[in-house]
Design an enzyme around this catalytic site. Structure first.
Site, PDB file in Angstrom:
ATOM      1  N   CYS C 113     -22.073  35.422  33.906  1.00 43.87           N
ATOM      2  CA  CYS C 113     -22.303  35.356  32.465  1.00 43.87           C
ATOM      3  C   CYS C 113     -21.905  33.956  32.040  1.00 43.87           C
ATOM      4  CB  CYS C 113     -21.473  36.398  31.719  1.00 43.87           C
ATOM      5  SG  CYS C 113     -21.562  36.202  29.920  1.00 43.87           S
ATOM      6  N   CYS C 116     -20.160  33.903  28.192  1.00 49.69           N
ATOM      7  CA  CYS C 116     -18.786  34.385  27.977  1.00 49.69           C
ATOM      8  C   CYS C 116     -18.291  35.023  29.270  1.00 49.69           C
ATOM      9  CB  CYS C 116     -18.701  35.327  26.777  1.00 49.69           C
ATOM     10  SG  CYS C 116     -20.006  36.554  26.627  1.00 49.69           S
ATOM     11  N   SER C 117     -18.071  36.316  29.290  1.00 47.32           N
ATOM     12  CA  SER C 117     -17.564  36.942  30.511  1.00 47.32           C
ATOM     13  C   SER C 117     -18.106  38.356  30.659  1.00 47.32           C
ATOM     14  CB  SER C 117     -16.039  36.958  30.502  1.00 47.32           C
ATOM     15  OG  SER C 117     -15.565  37.573  29.318  1.00 47.32           O
ATOM     16  N   CYS C 118     -19.366  38.566  30.258  1.00 45.27           N
ATOM     17  CA  CYS C 118     -19.980  39.896  30.347  1.00 45.27           C
ATOM     18  C   CYS C 118     -19.951  40.381  31.793  1.00 45.27           C
ATOM     19  CB  CYS C 118     -21.422  39.859  29.854  1.00 45.27           C
ATOM     20  SG  CYS C 118     -21.564  39.363  28.132  1.00 45.27           S
TER      21      CYS C 118
END
Lengths: 101, 87, 208
Positions: C113, C116-118
């Site tokens: 991702c 962000c940090s999906c």
């Protein structure tokens, strides 16, 4: 961030601290209540800028972004937050001592 | 929606979910994903319209040009309809 | 004050109770208490949510992968709709929209991702730290082969790499290829071969 030059991927990992797990839980639960969305979280994270990414940990950035959204939604005021943070800090010098009011 | 698409090149400020590195790049629709609330409105606490969302497949050669590690490798990303132009 | 280092569900957490209280920890405590006082959340909800996340781990994904290896019909359903297939196995994944991408001899999938940090957190639990780093997020889309080499995975030019950037509402899990020489293994033994990294694409399943 995609495509910008960067060094090796550090593969260290850590167990999450209780306060980090609590921040994660607050985000999920606030999202469920409709107070704000994960996109609101991301927007606040992005608006914090590059410096925050370098100087704050992941969940430090998250609690800052959660707080930003809750202030915007009027859930509590800056004055209420400021007074409560002072009170919390007076409870003791460690998280263990300050965590429960 | 045609199979081949190009990601719009616009660079508005604010929260968008279209990565900068894909702006202006051409790809093919890999699959349609249905309609999802527009994150550009959700991010500001606004009532959000539902927008069609697509998975678009790009070749690494298209995305990175001569700098691609292996031009035939691919990259998939989810892009909302309002960021795509038909080709 | 209680000072054991186990959360209510028994998972260990980092020993932070004895370190000096930070500004951001102070904010967490204050925000949590204000949310409770305003009637937005209850302490029980917060505890329950932490327990729910603690209960999610790569073992859940490993069970899904192993089922797909032994049951072709399940595998077809997984590739069609990974959320439904995960729920079919009894996993509470909430509103997660999950897509499974299949590794074969010709194709290797890698999940990232960049925005962000999906991560498929509602199935696999919280992401590893490296998944959230600037280095991984920047480089996985540009030089995935070099990144994979750092993870000990050298792929030939004949193998096509498919990178998946989780930019919006979907989350991804890699269905790794079943290792050779595992014909006689049970589903549970197969699940034990499936690592977290093999479901992100930065690793392969263990050999029996």
């Amino acid at each position: 961030m995609g495509g910008t030059p960067a060094g090796p991927v550090c593969q260290d990992d850590h167990d999450f601290a209780l306060w980090e797990k609590r921040v994660d839980a607050l985000m999920v639960l606030c999202g469920n209540t409709g107070l704000f969305t994960v996109d609101g979280l991301r927007r606040a994270l992005e608006d914090m800028g590059e410096e925050a990414f370098e100087t704050m940990s992941y969940y430090e950035r998250w609690i800052a972004a959660i707080n930003q959204n809750l202030l915007e939604s009027g859930t509590y005021s800056i004055e209420e937050l400021g007074a409560r943070m002072e009170e919390v800090a007076r409870r003791g010098p460690t998280y263990g001592e300050a965590q429960d009011g | 929606m045609a199979d081949r698409v190009r990601v719009k090149t616009m660079m508005p400020p604010g929260h968008v979910r279209t990565p900068t590195y894909l702006r202006g790049k051409e790809g093919v629709i890999e699959r349609t994903l249905g309609r999802f609330k527009n994150p550009e409105q959700l991010a500001y606490g606004l009532p959000a319209d539902e927008k069609p969302l697509y998975r678009v497949r790009f070749t690494m050669g298209e995305v990175w040009g001569d700098q691609a590690e292996c031009p035939t490798d691919t990259l998939d990303a989810e892009i909302y309809a309002h960021w795509l132009e038909r080709l | 004050m209680p000072h054991d280092h186990l959360s209510p569900s028994g998972h260990p957490y980092r020993k932070d109770d004895d370190h000096p209280l930070t500004y951001w920890q102070t904010m967490e405590i204050a925000v949590r208490e204000l949310l409770v006082e305003k009637g937005v959340l209850t302490p029980a909800q917060i505890t329950a949510q932490i327990e729910t996340m603690d209960a999610r781990s790569p073992a859940n994904g490993a069970a899904v992968v192993a089922r797909a290896w032994v049951d072709p019909d399940f595998k077809a359903r997984l590739l069609q709709d990974a959320s439904a297939a995960s729920r079919e196995m009894g996993f509470d994944i909430g509103p997660l929209h999950l897509i499974a991408v299949e590794n074969t001899k010709e194709i290797h999938n890698l999940i990232v991702c960049t925005l962000c940090s999906c991560y498929p957190r509602n199935l696999l639990g919280l992401p590893p730290d490296w998944y959230k780093t600037r280095a991984y997020r920047s480089r996985a889309v540009r030089e995935p082969r070099k990144v994979l080499e750092e993870f000990g995975l050298s792929l030939s030019k004949e193998t096509q790499i498919r990178v998946h950037d989780s930019t919006a509402d979907m989350r991804y899990i890699v269905l790794p290829a079943r290792p050779d020489g595992t014909d006689n293994l049970s589903e549970a033994d197969l699940a034990a071969l499936v690592t977290r990294d093999s479901m992100i694409g930065t690793g392969l399943p263990k050999q029996p």
